[in-house]
Scaffold this motif. Structure first.
Motif, short mmCIF file in Angstrom:
data_model
loop_
_atom_site.label_atom_id
_atom_site.label_comp_id
_atom_site.label_asym_id
_atom_site.label_seq_id
_atom_site.Cartn_x
_atom_site.Cartn_y
_atom_site.Cartn_z
N GLY A 156 57.73 61.70 46.19
CA GLY A 156 56.63 61.68 47.14
C GLY A 156 56.65 60.53 48.13
N VAL A 157 57.81 59.97 48.41
CA VAL A 157 57.93 58.81 49.30
C VAL A 157 58.79 59.18 50.51
CG1 VAL A 157 58.84 56.45 49.46
CG2 VAL A 157 57.62 57.17 47.41
N GLU A 158 58.47 58.58 51.66
CA GLU A 158 59.27 58.78 52.86
C GLU A 158 60.42 57.78 52.89
OE1 GLU A 158 57.18 59.38 56.66
OE2 GLU A 158 55.34 59.33 55.43
N TYR A 159 61.58 58.26 53.38
CA TYR A 159 62.78 57.44 53.46
C TYR A 159 63.44 57.61 54.83
CZ TYR A 159 62.70 56.67 48.41
OH TYR A 159 62.35 56.29 47.14
N LEU A 160 64.24 56.61 55.17
CA LEU A 160 65.09 56.65 56.35
C LEU A 160 66.53 56.49 55.89
CD1 LEU A 160 65.79 56.42 59.39
CD2 LEU A 160 65.25 53.99 59.21
N LEU A 161 67.36 57.48 56.14
CA LEU A 161 68.77 57.44 55.80
C LEU A 161 69.54 57.04 57.06
CD1 LEU A 161 70.69 60.04 53.75
CD2 LEU A 161 71.60 59.33 55.93
N VAL A 162 70.35 56.01 56.95
CA VAL A 162 71.17 55.54 58.07
C VAL A 162 72.62 55.77 57.68
CG1 VAL A 162 71.76 53.58 59.54
CG2 VAL A 162 69.43 53.78 58.61
N PHE A 163 73.28 56.67 58.39
CA PHE A 163 74.65 57.07 58.07
C PHE A 163 75.57 56.63 59.20
CE2 PHE A 163 78.13 60.19 57.92
CZ PHE A 163 78.57 59.96 56.63
N THR A 164 76.64 55.90 58.85
CA THR A 164 77.54 55.35 59.86
C THR A 164 78.97 55.77 59.60
OG1 THR A 164 76.12 53.41 60.13
CG2 THR A 164 78.39 53.20 60.91
N VAL A 165 79.62 56.24 60.64
CA VAL A 165 81.05 56.50 60.63
C VAL A 165 81.67 55.46 61.55
CG1 VAL A 165 82.89 58.13 61.18
CG2 VAL A 165 80.74 58.96 60.21
N MET A 217 76.47 54.54 53.99
CA MET A 217 75.11 55.07 54.02
C MET A 217 74.17 54.01 53.48
SD MET A 217 73.47 58.26 51.85
CE MET A 217 75.00 59.12 51.89
N GLN A 218 73.03 53.87 54.15
CA GLN A 218 71.93 53.04 53.66
C GLN A 218 70.69 53.91 53.63
OE1 GLN A 218 71.20 49.57 56.01
NE2 GLN A 218 73.34 48.99 56.10
N VAL A 219 69.83 53.69 52.65
CA VAL A 219 68.57 54.42 52.57
C VAL A 219 67.44 53.42 52.40
CG1 VAL A 219 67.29 56.24 51.43
CG2 VAL A 219 69.78 56.36 51.49
N HIS A 220 66.48 53.47 53.32
CA HIS A 220 65.35 52.54 53.36
C HIS A 220 64.05 53.28 53.04
CE1 HIS A 220 67.79 49.53 55.64
NE2 HIS A 220 68.44 50.63 55.98
N GLN A 221 63.25 52.70 52.17
CA GLN A 221 61.97 53.27 51.79
C GLN A 221 60.89 52.89 52.80
OE1 GLN A 221 58.91 52.73 48.11
NE2 GLN A 221 61.05 52.92 47.55
N LYS A 222 59.95 53.80 53.00
CA LYS A 222 58.81 53.52 53.89
C LYS A 222 58.06 52.32 53.34
CE LYS A 222 55.69 55.11 57.04
NZ LYS A 222 55.53 56.15 58.00
N PHE A 223 57.74 51.38 54.23
CA PHE A 223 57.03 50.16 53.86
C PHE A 223 55.97 49.91 54.91
CE2 PHE A 223 56.59 45.49 54.11
CZ PHE A 223 56.15 45.24 52.81
N GLU A 224 54.71 49.97 54.50
CA GLU A 224 53.57 49.85 55.41
C GLU A 224 53.73 50.87 56.53
OE1 GLU A 224 53.12 45.70 56.41
OE2 GLU A 224 52.48 45.20 54.38
N ALA A 225 53.69 50.46 57.79
CA ALA A 225 53.75 51.42 58.89
C ALA A 225 55.18 51.72 59.35
CB ALA A 225 52.94 50.90 60.07
N THR A 273 76.36 56.16 64.46
CA THR A 273 75.35 56.02 63.43
C THR A 273 74.23 57.01 63.72
OG1 THR A 273 75.84 53.68 63.08
CG2 THR A 273 73.67 54.45 62.38
N VAL A 274 73.77 57.69 62.70
CA VAL A 274 72.65 58.61 62.86
C VAL A 274 71.58 58.23 61.83
CG1 VAL A 274 73.56 60.41 61.32
CG2 VAL A 274 72.00 61.04 63.15
N GLN A 275 70.32 58.32 62.26
CA GLN A 275 69.18 58.03 61.39
C GLN A 275 68.46 59.34 61.08
OE1 GLN A 275 66.80 55.24 63.61
NE2 GLN A 275 68.05 53.52 62.95
N VAL A 276 68.15 59.53 59.81
CA VAL A 276 67.50 60.76 59.36
C VAL A 276 66.29 60.40 58.52
CG1 VAL A 276 67.78 62.85 57.99
CG2 VAL A 276 69.70 61.99 59.35
#
Length: 184
Positions: A160-169, A98-106, A176-179
């Motif tokens: 209060g921040v948006e994130y993108l979770l990338v989960f890979t089997v 699993m990777q989790v990425h924080q919203k950055f700019e747009a 891989t699914v992005q949430v």
């Protein structure tokens, strides 16, 4: 399901006809929408704090794909769970990450805030489907790496921040699914 799908397709064809599409074009559009709605985009189900990531049916029908989103805000150290709809489609599962990425700019940062993997590469020690994993207290069997590749004890998202979770089997048939989600 079929009755519901038929109702959606007829409704969207009607919208296409009202918008000025020809009858033939409307029928073609209706066929494509129905085909889009029947297609499975993932064999995985992802949950944060008990809330399942879902796709917008309208967007999926019209565009062919819709992102997976968790509408209810997650805690800053949520409980994560995944499920496999049809395990036979994966075959042998080698690893789960699993990777989790924080919203950055747009968009979202290319550098993950957190990477979570099993401490050992043994296939029996990977995250298992149907089990709740408290990301605030994951335990010694997993490594949590922060943005600087330092090992940390827990996941602690910013409120209060948006994130993108990338989960890979990673398996015979990997997926891989992005949430997308937001913290409270």
């Amino acid at each position: 399901m079929a009755r519901w799908l038929f109702g959606w397709t007829v409704g969207l064809v009607g919208v296409a006809l009202v918008a000025g599409c020809s009858a033939g074009g409307g029928a073609s559009t209706g066929f494509n929408i129905g085909k889009n709605l029947l297609r499975k985009d993932s064999n995985l189900r992802i949950f944060l704090d008990g809330e399942q990531a879902k796709q917008s049916t309208l967007k999926k029908g019209l565009k062919g794909y819709a992102p997976f989103v968790i509408k209810k805000e997650a805690s800053t150290s949520p409980v994560f769970r995944y499920e496999i709809i049809d395990p036979k489609k994966f075959g042998f599962i080698k690893s789960v990450s699993m990777q989790v990425h924080q919203k950055f700019e747009a968009d979202f940062s290319d550098i993950p805030d957190y990477v979570i993997v099993s401490r050992q590469q043994d296939d029996q020690l990977q995250m298992k489907p149907g089990i709740d994993y408290d990301l605030g207290n994951l335990g010694g069997g997993f490594k949590i790496l922060d943005k600087k590749d330092h090992e940390v004890d827990k996941v602690q998202f910013v409120p209060g921040v948006e994130y993108l979770l990338v989960f890979t089997v990673q398996a015979d048939k990997s997926e891989t699914v992005q949430v997308y989600f937001r913290t409270r």
